[in-house]
Design an enzyme around this catalytic site. Structure first.
Site, mmCIF file in Angstrom:
data_model
loop_
_atom_site.group_PDB
_atom_site.id
_atom_site.type_symbol
_atom_site.label_atom_id
_atom_site.label_comp_id
_atom_site.label_asym_id
_atom_site.label_seq_id
_atom_site.Cartn_x
_atom_site.Cartn_y
_atom_site.Cartn_z
ATOM 1 N N GLU A 61 15.234 3.642 18.721
ATOM 2 C CA GLU A 61 15.919 4.885 19.079
ATOM 3 C C GLU A 61 14.988 5.841 19.806
ATOM 4 O O GLU A 61 13.769 5.657 19.829
ATOM 5 C CB GLU A 61 16.484 5.559 17.824
ATOM 6 N N ASN A 62 15.598 6.864 20.367
ATOM 7 C CA ASN A 62 14.861 7.887 21.088
ATOM 8 C C ASN A 62 15.604 9.196 20.900
ATOM 9 O O ASN A 62 16.835 9.206 20.876
ATOM 10 C CB ASN A 62 14.781 7.506 22.574
ATOM 11 N N ALA A 63 14.871 10.283 20.803
ATOM 12 C CA ALA A 63 15.501 11.595 20.632
ATOM 13 C C ALA A 63 16.427 11.929 21.793
ATOM 14 O O ALA A 63 17.389 12.674 21.633
ATOM 15 C CB ALA A 63 14.438 12.681 20.470
ATOM 16 N N ALA A 64 16.165 11.368 22.945
ATOM 17 C CA ALA A 64 17.011 11.587 24.121
ATOM 18 C C ALA A 64 18.085 10.498 24.161
ATOM 19 O O ALA A 64 18.001 9.549 24.927
ATOM 20 C CB ALA A 64 16.168 11.566 25.393
ATOM 21 N N TYR A 65 19.083 10.627 23.256
ATOM 22 C CA TYR A 65 20.191 9.662 23.259
ATOM 23 C C TYR A 65 20.793 9.607 24.639
ATOM 24 O O TYR A 65 20.909 10.634 25.296
ATOM 25 C CB TYR A 65 21.287 10.090 22.271
ATOM 26 N N GLU A 103 19.596 -6.724 19.599
ATOM 27 C CA GLU A 103 19.962 -7.968 20.264
ATOM 28 C C GLU A 103 19.439 -8.021 21.698
ATOM 29 O O GLU A 103 18.936 -9.048 22.144
ATOM 30 C CB GLU A 103 21.489 -8.138 20.283
ATOM 31 N N CYS A 155 19.335 -1.574 21.604
ATOM 32 C CA CYS A 155 19.805 -2.384 20.483
ATOM 33 C C CYS A 155 18.882 -3.580 20.225
ATOM 34 O O CYS A 155 18.235 -4.089 21.136
ATOM 35 C CB CYS A 155 21.205 -2.897 20.760
ATOM 36 N N CYS A 172 25.766 -5.384 23.978
ATOM 37 C CA CYS A 172 24.965 -6.546 23.585
ATOM 38 C C CYS A 172 25.752 -7.840 23.778
ATOM 39 O O CYS A 172 25.184 -8.853 24.194
ATOM 40 C CB CYS A 172 24.505 -6.416 22.140
ATOM 41 N N CYS A 224 27.267 -5.074 19.388
ATOM 42 C CA CYS A 224 28.106 -4.096 20.079
ATOM 43 C C CYS A 224 28.580 -4.683 21.416
ATOM 44 O O CYS A 224 28.134 -5.760 21.825
ATOM 45 C CB CYS A 224 27.340 -2.788 20.303
#
Length: 160
Positions: A64-68, A75, A73, A115, A112
């Site tokens: 993850e990253n704070a900048a969504y 996969e 993912c 993926c 998802c």
């Protein structure tokens, strides 16, 4: 007008120990990868492990990253790592597992949509199915024989 019907056949297991020994090893590697995921925002960790035709296992986990939505993912991390390290490889199987520090994930968590598309690209190009095995943190395990079965009406390079 003609109505068409697509159906999916899957196997459901109660325990990881019911899988074959190589599938158990693959799922255990996915669990290790899941535990190392970087998910400080969602608290939802995912691990994936690919079995290649050369016997190698390549893992990935969500980052993850704070900048969504700049994260990635598990996969796709795994499949792209495999593609970078072994460009002519054939992916035989992928195991996926997910857990949350907020709630117990008891249901199987499949890939998802993004993926599924990325994995399908490899399945389509290698002209061999990729078996998908997925679970939550606990509970049932689902196994399907091909990524294509999870992505009806898929898009591939034949359209380009």
């Amino acid at each position: 007008m003609k109505e068409i019907d697509f159906s999916l056949k899957a196997k459901m297991y109660d325990l990881v120990s019911e899988l074959t020994s190589d599938e158990q090893e693959l799922m255990n590697e996915a669990i290790i990868a899941r535990n190392n995921a970087y998910a400080p925002y969602s608290k939802f960790k995912v691990g994936a492990a690919l079995l290649l035709d050369n016997g190698k296992i390549i893992t990935g986990n969500n980052q993850e990253n704070a900048a969504y939505p700049s994260g990635m993912c598990a996969e796709r991390v795994a499949i792209w790592s495999a593609g970078a390290l072994y460009p002519n490889m054939v992916v035989k199987k992928i195991a996926i597992t997910a857990a949350s520090s907020e709630v117990e994930v008891k249901n199987p968590v499949g890939p998802c949509g993004a993926c599924r598309q990325a994995l399908y690209e490899y399945e389509f190009n290698q002209k061999e199915p990729i078996e998908i095995i997925f679970m939550g943190e606990t509970g049932k395990i689902i196994k399907v024989s091909s990524l294509a079965s999870l992505l009806p009406f898929s898009f591939d390079s034949s359209y380009l």
